[in-house]
Design an enzyme around this catalytic site. Structure first.
Site, mmCIF file in Angstrom:
data_model
loop_
_atom_site.group_PDB
_atom_site.id
_atom_site.type_symbol
_atom_site.label_atom_id
_atom_site.label_comp_id
_atom_site.label_asym_id
_atom_site.label_seq_id
_atom_site.Cartn_x
_atom_site.Cartn_y
_atom_site.Cartn_z
ATOM 1 N N GLY A 27 1.645 127.633 -70.645
ATOM 2 C CA GLY A 27 1.735 128.322 -69.214
ATOM 3 C C GLY A 27 3.068 128.692 -69.161
ATOM 4 O O GLY A 27 3.987 129.428 -68.633
ATOM 5 N N CYS A 43 3.121 120.628 -76.629
ATOM 6 C CA CYS A 43 2.771 121.137 -75.483
ATOM 7 C C CYS A 43 3.938 120.949 -74.702
ATOM 8 O O CYS A 43 4.759 120.628 -74.435
ATOM 9 C CB CYS A 43 1.275 121.037 -75.223
ATOM 10 S SG CYS A 43 0.856 122.502 -76.484
ATOM 11 N N LEU A 44 2.687 119.724 -73.365
ATOM 12 C CA LEU A 44 3.382 119.058 -71.949
ATOM 13 C C LEU A 44 4.596 117.791 -73.164
ATOM 14 O O LEU A 44 5.537 118.000 -71.645
ATOM 15 C CB LEU A 44 2.347 118.915 -71.163
ATOM 16 C CG LEU A 44 3.111 118.380 -69.913
ATOM 17 C CD1 LEU A 44 3.639 119.317 -69.219
ATOM 18 C CD2 LEU A 44 1.513 117.275 -68.807
ATOM 19 N N GLY A 48 -0.786 122.367 -65.772
ATOM 20 C CA GLY A 48 0.277 121.959 -64.955
ATOM 21 C C GLY A 48 1.374 121.823 -64.867
ATOM 22 O O GLY A 48 1.860 122.938 -66.046
ATOM 23 N N GLU A 88 -2.994 119.906 -84.290
ATOM 24 C CA GLU A 88 -4.165 119.451 -83.953
ATOM 25 C C GLU A 88 -5.561 120.612 -84.163
ATOM 26 O O GLU A 88 -6.325 120.932 -84.497
ATOM 27 C CB GLU A 88 -5.019 118.997 -83.277
ATOM 28 C CG GLU A 88 -5.514 118.719 -81.624
ATOM 29 C CD GLU A 88 -5.049 119.936 -80.692
ATOM 30 O OE1 GLU A 88 -5.015 120.314 -80.115
ATOM 31 O OE2 GLU A 88 -2.941 119.504 -81.462
ATOM 32 N N GLN A 136 7.524 119.610 -73.599
ATOM 33 C CA GLN A 136 8.170 120.102 -72.349
ATOM 34 C C GLN A 136 9.137 119.223 -71.386
ATOM 35 O O GLN A 136 10.348 119.095 -70.613
ATOM 36 C CB GLN A 136 7.754 121.064 -70.993
ATOM 37 C CG GLN A 136 7.374 122.538 -72.128
ATOM 38 C CD GLN A 136 5.662 122.786 -71.650
ATOM 39 O OE1 GLN A 136 5.293 122.687 -70.652
ATOM 40 N NE2 GLN A 136 5.842 124.149 -71.780
ATOM 41 N N HIS A 161 -0.332 123.533 -80.548
ATOM 42 C CA HIS A 161 -1.288 122.121 -80.433
ATOM 43 C C HIS A 161 -1.205 122.298 -82.309
ATOM 44 O O HIS A 161 -2.467 123.122 -82.738
ATOM 45 C CB HIS A 161 -2.489 122.822 -80.308
ATOM 46 C CG HIS A 161 -3.403 122.787 -78.673
ATOM 47 N ND1 HIS A 161 -3.387 121.018 -78.580
ATOM 48 C CD2 HIS A 161 -2.283 122.725 -77.325
ATOM 49 C CE1 HIS A 161 -3.539 121.316 -76.701
ATOM 50 N NE2 HIS A 161 -3.083 122.645 -76.797
#
Length: 384
Positions: A318, A274-275, A249, A361, A278, A359
């Site tokens: 995204g 990632c998130l 999301g 991992e 952000q 990522h």
């Protein structure tokens, strides 16, 4: 071909692709996206970052090595739908326990095969991410298009709360999930005991299991906390470092996480992916924006601006961080994507905080990003 086997994916602009159904008899709406990975469909299906998305694979045949319980990234598939050129009629691998067809059927998720996945990919690249409806039930094209139009999209929506842990827990306390942690002598300089494990708080925004495995393998004792945990609760736990996971999301929608992380980065060595990257961006007072069609695949080239090194990375996102805003708030942009020059990593000048947009991992390189975990270990060791 009877009605029972027809499948359809309809886009909000009225485009419709028909194919053959597999998986469950169901109708779902979500954001359509594509992934360019050649393997790893099981990890993609179960990655919580895909919650709310209908994934098209660009590789022409999917499912040939089946599904097994060891490689799942969460407690089951998280995608809203799965679109492939051809689903393999046979599975051939000694670890396979089930076909993708049966796996999705058990999970209640619809799949379609026999569609022109190249056309879908080109469409999304030209138009940008689009809302879509996937159905393996008998619904009309016009109804499917209508449902796609009515999907609210990802902007401003918090999907993290749907996939985060329900309560805090100690991940794999017996340490059975990863190989023993060993460090090559040259990698750790200074007074660091390679045998020492450090206790970290991992904020779960929709984490993949393999992240916890990697953290454990690199010398951490992993304690997982739900996304809504407050900074006070983490401080009571008194970790030696903080890890911020990936997740689904719009990063600007999880305001509670911005607030918690803003507090935590003042006190703890912190590593985000990632998130998580952000959320650090927002915690610093910078912004994120939605990419045209995102980065999803195992072949994204990322350049480290400080070392000049290029890594091949696995990505699934995204949204991206705004570079100018980051530099204004005093962050150092450390890595960029060589395809579109977007931000892929940052660190703070004055605090032990760093993060990446990919990522580390996943293993596309296969181990290009492993040094990030070693850096985190050194950082935690120095501040412990």
């Amino acid at each position: 071909m009877g009605h029972s086997t027809a499948g359809i994916i309809a886009f909000e602009d009225g485009t419709v692709f028909r194919g053959r159904a597999f998986g469950a008899a169901a109708t779902n709406v979500g954001e359509a996206c594509f992934n360019t990975s050649l393997t790893g469909y099981q990890e993609i299906l179960t990655d919580p970052s895909y919650f709310s998305q209908i994934v098209t694979m660009t590789a022409v045949q999917i499912g040939n090595y089946g599904i097994n319980p060891e490689d799942v990234e969460s407690d089951g598939p998280k995608v809203k739908g799965f679109v492939v050129r051809e689903i393999s009629p046979v599975t051939s691998n000694w670890r396979s326990r089930q076909s993708v067809q049966d796996y999705l059927a058990d999970a209640g998720i619809p799949g379609i095969e026999g569609v022109d996945t190249r056309a879908i990919t080109k469409k999304l690249r030209v138009t940008g991410a689009m809302n879509a409806c996937i159905s393996t039930e008998n619904i009309s094209e016009s109804e499917a298009v209508e449902r796609a139009k009515n999907f609210g999209g990802l902007l401003g929506v918090d999907f993290v709360k749907e996939v985060t842990a329900k309560e805090a827990y100690h991940w794999d306390p017996e340490q059975t999930q990863s190989k023993p942690f060993t460090v090559v002598g040259t990698e750790l300089k200074g007074p660091v005991d390679p045998e020492k494990r450090y206790k970290i708080a991992a904020m779960d925004f929709g984490a993949k299991q393999s992240i916890y495995r990697k953290l454990q393998h690199h010398g951490f004792d992993v304690h997982v906390f739900p996304a809504t945990t407050s900074a006070e609760e983490i401080r009571e736990f008194n970790p030696e470092g903080v890890f911020l996971s990936n997740g689904p999301g719009d990063p600007s929608a999880v305001k509670y996480a911005h607030k918690t992380v803003k507090n935590l980065i003042e006190h703890y060595p912190t590593f985000g992916i990632c998130l998580g990257h952000q959320i650090i961006t927002h915690a610093l007072g910078a912004e994120t924006f939605k990419l045209k069609f995102g980065h999803r695949g195992g072949n994204q080239p990322v350049k480290n601006l400080e070392t000049g090194k290029v890594s091949i990375t696995a990505q699934n996102h995204g949204f991206a961080s705004t570079r100018e805003a980051l530099e204004k708030v005093g962050a150092v942009v450390t890595e960029v994507n060589l395809n579109d020059d977007t931000v892929e990593g940052l660190r703070l000048k004055d605090r032990p905080v760093f993060c990446v947009q990919y990522h580390p991992e996943a293993a596309p390189g296969p181990n290009d990003a492993d040094p990030l975990f070693i850096d985190f270990y050194k950082m935690v060791a120095e501040h412990a």
